[in-house]
Design an enzyme around this catalytic site. Structure first.
Site, PDB file in Angstrom:
ATOM      1  N   LYS A   1       5.151  60.534  37.181  1.00  0.00           N
ATOM      2  CA  LYS A   1       4.918  61.828  37.825  1.00  0.00           C
ATOM      3  C   LYS A   1       5.848  62.921  37.296  1.00  0.00           C
ATOM      4  O   LYS A   1       5.422  64.083  37.160  1.00  0.00           O
ATOM      5  CB  LYS A   1       5.067  61.704  39.338  1.00  0.00           C
ATOM      6  N   THR A   2       7.104  62.582  36.965  1.00  0.00           N
ATOM      7  CA  THR A   2       8.018  63.606  36.447  1.00  0.00           C
ATOM      8  C   THR A   2       7.539  64.103  35.086  1.00  0.00           C
ATOM      9  O   THR A   2       7.639  65.304  34.784  1.00  0.00           O
ATOM     10  CB  THR A   2       9.450  63.051  36.347  1.00  0.00           C
TER      11      THR A   2
ATOM     12  N   ASP B   1       7.564  68.138  44.038  1.00  0.00           N
ATOM     13  CA  ASP B   1       7.668  66.680  43.850  1.00  0.00           C
ATOM     14  C   ASP B   1       7.970  66.026  45.198  1.00  0.00           C
ATOM     15  O   ASP B   1       8.579  66.645  46.074  1.00  0.00           O
ATOM     16  CB  ASP B   1       8.778  66.379  42.842  1.00  0.00           C
ATOM     17  N   GLU B   2       7.575  64.768  45.362  1.00  0.00           N
ATOM     18  CA  GLU B   2       7.814  63.998  46.595  1.00  0.00           C
ATOM     19  C   GLU B   2       7.267  64.733  47.820  1.00  0.00           C
ATOM     20  O   GLU B   2       7.912  64.809  48.870  1.00  0.00           O
ATOM     21  CB  GLU B   2       9.316  63.712  46.773  1.00  0.00           C
TER      22      GLU B   2
ATOM     23  N   GLN C   1       4.651  55.803  49.792  1.00  0.00           N
ATOM     24  CA  GLN C   1       6.105  55.815  49.668  1.00  0.00           C
ATOM     25  C   GLN C   1       6.754  56.776  50.665  1.00  0.00           C
ATOM     26  O   GLN C   1       7.883  57.224  50.454  1.00  0.00           O
ATOM     27  CB  GLN C   1       6.511  56.181  48.238  1.00  0.00           C
TER      28      GLN C   1
ATOM     29  N   ARG D   1      10.270  48.631  42.855  1.00  0.00           N
ATOM     30  CA  ARG D   1      11.472  48.944  42.066  1.00  0.00           C
ATOM     31  C   ARG D   1      11.624  47.942  40.920  1.00  0.00           C
ATOM     32  O   ARG D   1      12.326  48.216  39.948  1.00  0.00           O
ATOM     33  CB  ARG D   1      12.754  48.867  42.918  1.00  0.00           C
TER      34      ARG D   1
END
Length: 673
Positions: free
Chosen positions: A28-29, A214-215, A245, A602
């Protein structure tokens, strides 16, 4: 690496509102950075009219660095890349007059806030730590929901809520005259301002032509309202998030904001990023099966083109010490066999208290480790107290430092005195420290309050004058003048804690002396330079810890979000631990499932779960059942270790007694022969 089709679509869609549902490890970044580049190079946007916000300073720094790689450092600096709270702070700094506050306002951190609320609520809460924690949380939630003190009082029905609402009113009345804001005000004040002031609203809407967030799933009500106000006119934005998330409901985060976005912007274009570039397919299969048990606003399914990967291992232990021994033993063996780095490993847990046995075992085995969330030296209360005194010596206009030291140690300068001082400082547009000497202060403050206040500030002024000639002598006069070590002894929970705090103070004095005198490596500093260096040291220490190599990482699953590790151990997979017992009693297991999902995603190559047959909780030995989440994973991909042979300490004792009885029986038979 080229963008995949979904990533490319997310980058190139710029004609309307866009929601990018970005699964864990889906890049996503990269999409955000490429989209900023596309907006500037292909769509004619000016860099200074683009804003990109996220929720942590670390994420914002990474975004800035990556933008600089694509666009150059000058262009990256002009883009408004920051946390949402920093954007709020920028609005406040630019619009302070419209808000009716002074330009040089101060910010309270969580410790400052707790200290003030402890004093304000003492009459009702009696300094009860649990109630104080609930009060802080209640005030934060009110602010997240744009509820002012008067509204909170009107909405309160229970006796506890009435007390909390009253304390909120007292807290607000205390902060305003002192020109102080807390962390939640950085969102609350800009949101309320933009709602009420059309001129300011249009100015910021013109300044931000395109917004990327973002987020997004971590936004609360006030944050969403602020974003909506900034983008409503043009509806040109990209929100990037993942409802799977969303693990911060306790901070006010609302995954339902994803649905609100669809309702408020009917033309919303939705793009899903489902290809994961991090984890093996077996790990993703487990994550998908687990999270499928939650209700979904938008459905998605992660996949990977990496190898299927090794089985997921489950270690069953007798108790916490056995759990730590098995994990560390397995980790060490894997490290030596595969010649890996210790920094490749992470031990994740639901609560910080679970780290103790692992820390003890790693110490015994001489394995380097770091614990995320540890209090740094410069974040300790005694160090922050002395730094606040030093900040006043070098900058008398530092209102935040003044408020920290004014009653540390206690010198009977009450809240009424501070409120009157704050009002007068606002009226004269000067700092609190300087206002204490102003002749006109006698118009609002008289008697013992004024006498005690000026006695303290006059003494501080003398110490400040001495610090210009002899900083070390000034520091010693300061510490002895306030009898700080006696204060530490009186306020510490026990003599051992007081001794540790005194040692920390002595360590600060040693460091300060070295920096003032200089050495072969560095030149002597002024007191102002030393104070500035100390203020920055905490951030530097955190950065060093984050970048340290060859250390096993211990952290909560919450803290692991956004990170990735080759080898992950998720410990305490038991009912009452994960999911947490409070979520079971309040029927909020869905968020705990999302938390487990975050932990699983993770891992890149190897994932190990652990559980205990017995565990000490709240002073009692309890037998927890295996977490329901383990039964929701694909059983064909799990490898249980010692599943059937694990026995409790009580069973071990019975087995030994039975063995002894058998030996005695054999000896008895031998004698008969």
């Amino acid at each position: 690496m080229h963008l995949n089709t979904s990533q490319q679509n997310a980058v190139e869609f710029v004609t309307g509102p866009c929601l990018v549902l970005a699964g864990a490890g889906s890049g996503k970044t990269r999409v955000i950075i490429h989209k900023i580049t596309h907006l500037i190079n292909q769509c004619g946007y000016q860099d200074r009219h683009i804003a990109a916000v996220t929720f942590t300073n670390k994420a914002a720094r990474e975004m800035k660095e990556r933008a600089a790689q694509h666009l150059g450092s000058q262009a990256a600096r002009r883009i408004m890349i920051s946390t949402l709270h920093t954007l709020g702070l920028d609005i406040i700094k630019n619009e302070y007059q419209a808000l009716g506050i002074k330009k040089n306002f101060s910010l309270f951190d969580d410790q400052d806030q707790l200290s003030i609320l402890k004093d304000l609520s003492e009459k009702w809460l009696k300094k009860d730590k649990d109630l104080l924690k609930q009060l802080v949380s209640s005030i934060a939630n009110w602010k997240h929901n744009l509820i002012n003190p008067d509204q909170a009082v009107a909405l309160a029905f229970s006796e506890r809520d009435k007390i909390f609402a009253h304390c909120y009113h007292l807290y607000d009345s205390h902060l305003k005259p002192c020109n102080v804001l807390d962390f939640d005000d950085l969102i609350l004040l800009p949101t309320l301002l933009l709602q009420k002031n059309r001129e300011v609203l249009e100015r910021w809407q013109q300044r931000i032509n395109y917004l990327l967030v973002d987020e997004y799933q971590d936004t609360n009500k006030s944050q969403y309202e602020l974003l909506k106000l900034l983008i409503r006119k043009k509806s040109l934005f990209t929100m990037v998030g993942d409802d799977d998330q969303s693990i911060y409901s306790w901070r006010g985060a609302r995954p339902q904001n994803l649905m609100l976005l669809k309702e408020d912007f009917p033309g919303l274009h939705i793009i899903k990023l489902e290809q994961n570039y991090r984890s093996s397919q077996r790990i993703l299969k487990s994550a998908n099966m687990l999270i499928a048990n939650n209700p979904h606003i938008f459905k998605k399914k992660l996949f990977s083109e990496l190898s299927y990967g090794e089985e997921l291992k489950i270690l069953t232990a007798n108790h916490e010490d056995d759990e730590a021994e098995q994990v560390v033993g397995e980790l060490i063996a894997h490290h030596f066999i595969n010649k890996t780095s210790y920094s490749d490993y992470a031990i994740l847990y639901r609560g910080n208290h679970q780290s103790r046995t692992f820390e003890k075992m790693l110490l015994q085995k001489h394995i380097p480790y770091s614990i995320s969330g540890n209090t740094s030296f410069f974040s300790r209360p005694e160090i922050k107290d002395l730094l606040a005194y030093l900040r006043i010596l070098t900058n008398p206009d530092d209102d935040r430092a003044f408020l920290r030291i004014i009653n540390t140690p206690r010198r009977e300068i009450g809240l009424t005195t501070l409120q009157k001082l704050g009002y007068w400082a606002n009226h004269r547009a000067i700092s609190l420290f300087r206002a204490s000497f102003d002749l006109g202060l006698r118009q609002t403050l008289r008697g013992r309050g004024l006498e005690t206040l000026q006695s303290f500030t006059s003494w501080m002024q003398k110490v400040s004058i001495l610090s210009e000639q002899d900083p070390m002598a000034a520091l010693h006069d300061l510490i002895y003048g306030i009898d700080y070590k006696k204060w530490l002894l009186e306020t510490a929970v026990n003599p051992q804690a007081a001794d540790m705090r005194i040692k920390n103070v002595n360590q600060l004095i040693v460091w300060m002396k070295e920096m003032l005198q200089g050495n072969n490596i560095s030149e002597a500093m002024t007191l102002t330079q030393v104070v500035t260096q100390f203020t920055m040291r905490d951030m530097m220490a955190k950065s060093e810890n984050a970048n340290s190599v060859e250390r096993v990482q211990l952290m909560t699953i919450h803290a692991s979000k956004g990170l990735e590790f080759l080898y992950v151990y998720i410990v305490g997979m038991e009912e009452g631990v994960l999911p947490h017992h409070s979520s079971i009693s309040t029927n909020t297991v869905d968020e705990e499932r999302r938390l487990a999902y975050v932990g699983i995603t993770r891992a890149q190559k190897k994932l190990v779960f652990t559980l205990c047959r017995e565990r000490r909780q709240y002073g009692s030995l309890v037998r927890n059942k295996p977490s329901r989440f383990l039964s929701e994973l694909p059983q064909e991909d799990l490898k249980w270790n010692k599943k059937d042979s694990v026995i409790s300490p009580h069973d071990v004792l019975l087995k030994r007694q039975k063995s002894i009885a058998n030996i005695r029986e054999i000896l008895k038979n031998i004698k008969k022969i």
